[in-house]
Design a protein around this motif. Structure first.
Motif, mmCIF file in Angstrom:
data_model
loop_
_atom_site.group_PDB
_atom_site.id
_atom_site.type_symbol
_atom_site.label_atom_id
_atom_site.label_comp_id
_atom_site.label_asym_id
_atom_site.label_seq_id
_atom_site.Cartn_x
_atom_site.Cartn_y
_atom_site.Cartn_z
ATOM 1 N N ARG A 181 53.628 37.085 41.574
ATOM 2 C CA ARG A 181 53.450 37.848 42.812
ATOM 3 C C ARG A 181 54.644 37.598 43.739
ATOM 4 O O ARG A 181 55.288 36.541 43.673
ATOM 5 C CB ARG A 181 52.133 37.467 43.492
ATOM 6 C CG ARG A 181 52.147 36.066 44.029
ATOM 7 C CD ARG A 181 50.805 35.667 44.642
ATOM 8 N NE ARG A 181 50.874 34.297 45.086
ATOM 9 C CZ ARG A 181 49.881 33.425 45.007
ATOM 10 N NH1 ARG A 181 48.719 33.775 44.502
ATOM 11 N NH2 ARG A 181 50.049 32.198 45.458
ATOM 12 N N SER A 186 42.867 24.195 49.237
ATOM 13 C CA SER A 186 43.177 25.536 49.761
ATOM 14 C C SER A 186 42.604 26.631 48.863
ATOM 15 O O SER A 186 42.260 27.714 49.338
ATOM 16 C CB SER A 186 44.686 25.719 49.928
ATOM 17 O OG SER A 186 45.340 25.606 48.689
ATOM 18 N N GLY A 187 42.455 26.334 47.555
ATOM 19 C CA GLY A 187 41.854 27.326 46.654
ATOM 20 C C GLY A 187 40.442 27.683 47.107
ATOM 21 O O GLY A 187 40.001 28.827 46.959
ATOM 22 N N GLY A 199 46.915 23.170 46.075
ATOM 23 C CA GLY A 199 46.921 24.634 45.985
ATOM 24 C C GLY A 199 48.062 25.149 45.148
ATOM 25 O O GLY A 199 48.392 24.583 44.096
ATOM 26 N N ARG A 200 48.670 26.243 45.618
ATOM 27 C CA ARG A 200 49.793 26.857 44.897
ATOM 28 C C ARG A 200 51.078 26.804 45.719
ATOM 29 O O ARG A 200 52.172 26.713 45.178
ATOM 30 C CB ARG A 200 49.504 28.338 44.603
ATOM 31 C CG ARG A 200 48.239 28.622 43.832
ATOM 32 C CD ARG A 200 48.362 28.137 42.400
ATOM 33 N NE ARG A 200 47.202 28.522 41.585
ATOM 34 C CZ ARG A 200 45.973 28.053 41.751
ATOM 35 N NH1 ARG A 200 45.714 27.180 42.688
ATOM 36 N NH2 ARG A 200 44.995 28.439 40.952
ATOM 37 N N ARG A 206 38.775 31.254 47.601
ATOM 38 C CA ARG A 206 37.521 31.577 46.917
ATOM 39 C C ARG A 206 36.451 32.019 47.912
ATOM 40 O O ARG A 206 35.673 32.934 47.637
ATOM 41 C CB ARG A 206 37.032 30.353 46.124
ATOM 42 C CG ARG A 206 37.834 30.099 44.848
ATOM 43 C CD ARG A 206 37.512 28.748 44.230
ATOM 44 N NE ARG A 206 38.293 28.506 43.032
ATOM 45 C CZ ARG A 206 37.889 28.806 41.793
ATOM 46 N NH1 ARG A 206 36.690 29.321 41.597
ATOM 47 N NH2 ARG A 206 38.671 28.575 40.763
ATOM 48 N N ASP A 227 49.496 34.669 39.496
ATOM 49 C CA ASP A 227 49.844 33.712 40.558
ATOM 50 C C ASP A 227 51.352 33.420 40.576
ATOM 51 O O ASP A 227 51.931 33.160 41.631
ATOM 52 C CB ASP A 227 49.073 32.390 40.386
ATOM 53 C CG ASP A 227 47.562 32.556 40.614
ATOM 54 O OD1 ASP A 227 47.155 33.620 41.109
ATOM 55 O OD2 ASP A 227 46.810 31.621 40.292
ATOM 56 N N MET A 282 51.373 24.853 48.788
ATOM 57 C CA MET A 282 51.253 23.830 49.833
ATOM 58 C C MET A 282 52.624 23.247 50.175
ATOM 59 O O MET A 282 52.973 23.087 51.341
ATOM 60 C CB MET A 282 50.303 22.705 49.383
ATOM 61 C CG MET A 282 48.869 23.146 49.154
ATOM 62 S SD MET A 282 48.052 23.740 50.637
ATOM 63 C CE MET A 282 48.244 25.480 50.468
ATOM 64 N N GLY A 312 36.842 33.108 41.199
ATOM 65 C CA GLY A 312 38.210 32.598 41.049
ATOM 66 C C GLY A 312 39.195 33.710 40.704
ATOM 67 O O GLY A 312 40.306 33.770 41.235
ATOM 68 N N GLN A 315 44.613 26.608 57.242
ATOM 69 C CA GLN A 315 45.059 25.536 56.343
ATOM 70 C C GLN A 315 45.776 24.442 57.133
ATOM 71 O O GLN A 315 45.520 23.246 56.937
ATOM 72 C CB GLN A 315 45.974 26.110 55.257
ATOM 73 C CG GLN A 315 45.220 27.052 54.312
ATOM 74 C CD GLN A 315 46.150 27.737 53.327
ATOM 75 O OE1 GLN A 315 46.425 27.203 52.270
ATOM 76 N NE2 GLN A 315 46.638 28.904 53.687
ATOM 77 N N ARG A 350 32.696 28.487 42.697
ATOM 78 C CA ARG A 350 33.334 27.959 41.477
ATOM 79 C C ARG A 350 33.200 28.913 40.297
ATOM 80 O O ARG A 350 33.758 28.661 39.235
ATOM 81 C CB ARG A 350 32.738 26.597 41.094
ATOM 82 C CG ARG A 350 33.020 25.517 42.104
ATOM 83 C CD ARG A 350 34.515 25.211 42.209
ATOM 84 N NE ARG A 350 34.872 24.827 43.567
ATOM 85 C CZ ARG A 350 36.090 24.869 44.074
ATOM 86 N NH1 ARG A 350 37.104 25.296 43.342
ATOM 87 N NH2 ARG A 350 36.319 24.519 45.317
ATOM 88 N N ALA A 399 44.682 37.026 46.722
ATOM 89 C CA ALA A 399 45.727 36.107 47.200
ATOM 90 C C ALA A 399 47.126 36.709 47.072
ATOM 91 O O ALA A 399 48.079 36.177 47.635
ATOM 92 C CB ALA A 399 45.666 34.797 46.427
ATOM 93 N N SER A 427 42.322 35.127 43.012
ATOM 94 C CA SER A 427 43.706 35.276 42.560
ATOM 95 C C SER A 427 44.233 36.678 42.872
ATOM 96 O O SER A 427 45.398 36.844 43.242
ATOM 97 C CB SER A 427 43.756 34.975 41.056
ATOM 98 O OG SER A 427 44.926 35.447 40.476
ATOM 99 N N LYS A 439 44.590 19.408 39.549
ATOM 100 C CA LYS A 439 45.083 19.079 40.897
ATOM 101 C C LYS A 439 43.951 18.792 41.882
ATOM 102 O O LYS A 439 44.098 17.930 42.739
ATOM 103 C CB LYS A 439 46.033 20.156 41.435
ATOM 104 C CG LYS A 439 45.422 21.515 41.568
ATOM 105 C CD LYS A 439 46.483 22.526 41.918
ATOM 106 C CE LYS A 439 46.033 23.941 41.683
ATOM 107 N NZ LYS A 439 44.621 24.272 41.710
HETATM 108 O O1 DC Z 1 42.913 26.525 42.842
HETATM 109 P P1 DC Z 1 41.859 27.583 42.598
HETATM 110 O O2 DC Z 1 41.698 27.956 41.144
HETATM 111 O O3 DC Z 1 40.555 27.206 43.232
HETATM 112 O O4 DC Z 1 42.388 28.909 43.359
HETATM 113 C C1 DC Z 1 41.786 30.165 43.201
HETATM 114 C C2 DC Z 1 42.830 31.247 43.404
HETATM 115 O O5 DC Z 1 43.253 31.265 44.770
HETATM 116 C C3 DC Z 1 44.100 31.080 42.589
HETATM 117 O O6 DC Z 1 44.038 31.735 41.329
HETATM 118 C C4 DC Z 1 45.181 31.678 43.453
HETATM 119 C C5 DC Z 1 44.654 31.537 44.860
HETATM 120 N N1 DC Z 1 45.321 30.473 45.618
HETATM 121 C C6 DC Z 1 46.549 30.774 46.185
HETATM 122 O O7 DC Z 1 47.067 31.868 45.984
HETATM 123 N N2 DC Z 1 47.172 29.862 46.972
HETATM 124 C C7 DC Z 1 46.639 28.652 47.176
HETATM 125 N N3 DC Z 1 47.265 27.769 47.954
HETATM 126 C C8 DC Z 1 45.396 28.306 46.565
HETATM 127 C C9 DC Z 1 44.771 29.238 45.778
#
Ligand code: DC
Length: 230
Positions: free
Chosen positions: A189, A41-42, A131-132, A46, A186, A134, A98, A118, A93, A105, A102, A23
């Motif tokens: 939760r 957004s990740g 992101g997750r 991070r 992820d 968005m 990471g 954001q 990174r 988050a 998670s 993504k």
């Molecule tokens: O996309 P990424 O792997 O860089 O994101 C790292 C962690 O951040 C991911 O495991 C969960 C969290 N995250 C989230 O909960 N919501 C988002 N919009 C983006 C990332």
């Protein structure tokens, strides 16, 4: 006669999906193709995770983490992520960062502390946000919502390549285990779990090249009806 300009909301394209689904790369290329801004957004999660390691804030101390995020001095300039004025683009990174992102988050207070930061990325002529959550939470009015998927094996292979290219060491078995754990955390939760928005379009990239995935998103965007004027 006074004329008022019609209000057309700045268009947002959301690209959500699990870790290493491609993504980030797809979002970057779609944004460049359309001349839109980009929100990774990740990277914010991070950065918060990295700061929590630096300032020795426990990953289960939800209140202290939210306070830390409120006080964070974060900037993104020309693709570089800065924390307190120093470039940390490579550091954030690392898999350790990471995984911690998670974990933190999952705290609703951490997610709440990042909402305004954001949404501030939404600026004309448009935004591509990856992101997750968005499409589900941050930009529910996005004009196009995409949910990228790919098999865990395809994702582990991509992540392995990425890490080696960036000079990190990587082991496929560890990566597969970490990806499965991170997907479970992820997705399960309570606060903003990873799941497609009801109106998202699914795109499985296991057998697609990056260019094919980018073309599909761009084609979906071009085929949208004209924006509504408010
Ligand atoms: O996309 P990424 O792997 O860089 O994101 C790292 C962690 O951040 C991911 O495991 C969960 C969290 N995250 C989230 O909960 N919501 C988002 N919009 C983006 C990332």
């Amino acid at each position: 006669m006074k004329t008022t300009r019609p209000f057309i909301p700045t268009p947002v394209i959301t690209i959500d999906g699990p870790t290493a689904s491609g993504k980030g790369t797809v979002a970057t290329l779609v944004a460049a193709h359309l001349g839109f801004h980009l929100l990774d957004s990740g990277a914010l999660y991070r950065l918060a995770a990295l700061a929590s390691i630096r300032y020795a804030i426990a990953q289960d101390d939800a209140d202290a983490l939210a306070k830390l995020i409120d006080d964070l001095h974060i900037t993104f300039r020309e693709g570089l992520a800065q924390l307190d004025g120093a470039d940390v683009s490579a550091e954030i990174r690392a898999e350790e960062v990471g995984n911690r992102a998670s974990v933190i988050a999952a705290h609703p207070s951490v997610r709440a502390a990042l909402v305004a930061r954001q949404r501030a990325f939404r600026k004309p002529p448009g935004l591509v946000a990856d992101g997750r959550d968005m499409g589900t939470v941050i930009f529910p009015d996005a004009v196009l919502k995409v949910f990228l998927t790919a098999s865990v094996e395809a994702r582990a292979t991509r992540r392995h390549k990425q890490l080696i290219q960036k000079g990190f060491s990587a082991n496929m078995d560890d990566l597969l285990r970490d990806l499965r754990e991170r997907d479970a955390r992820d997705s399960n939760r309570a606060a903003a779990p990873l799941k497609p928005a009801a109106d998202a379009r699914l795109l499985d990239t296991s057998a697609l090249s990056i260019d094919q995935a980018v073309d599909q998103v761009a084609q979906w965007y071009r085929a949208l009806p004209a924006p509504k004027v408010h």
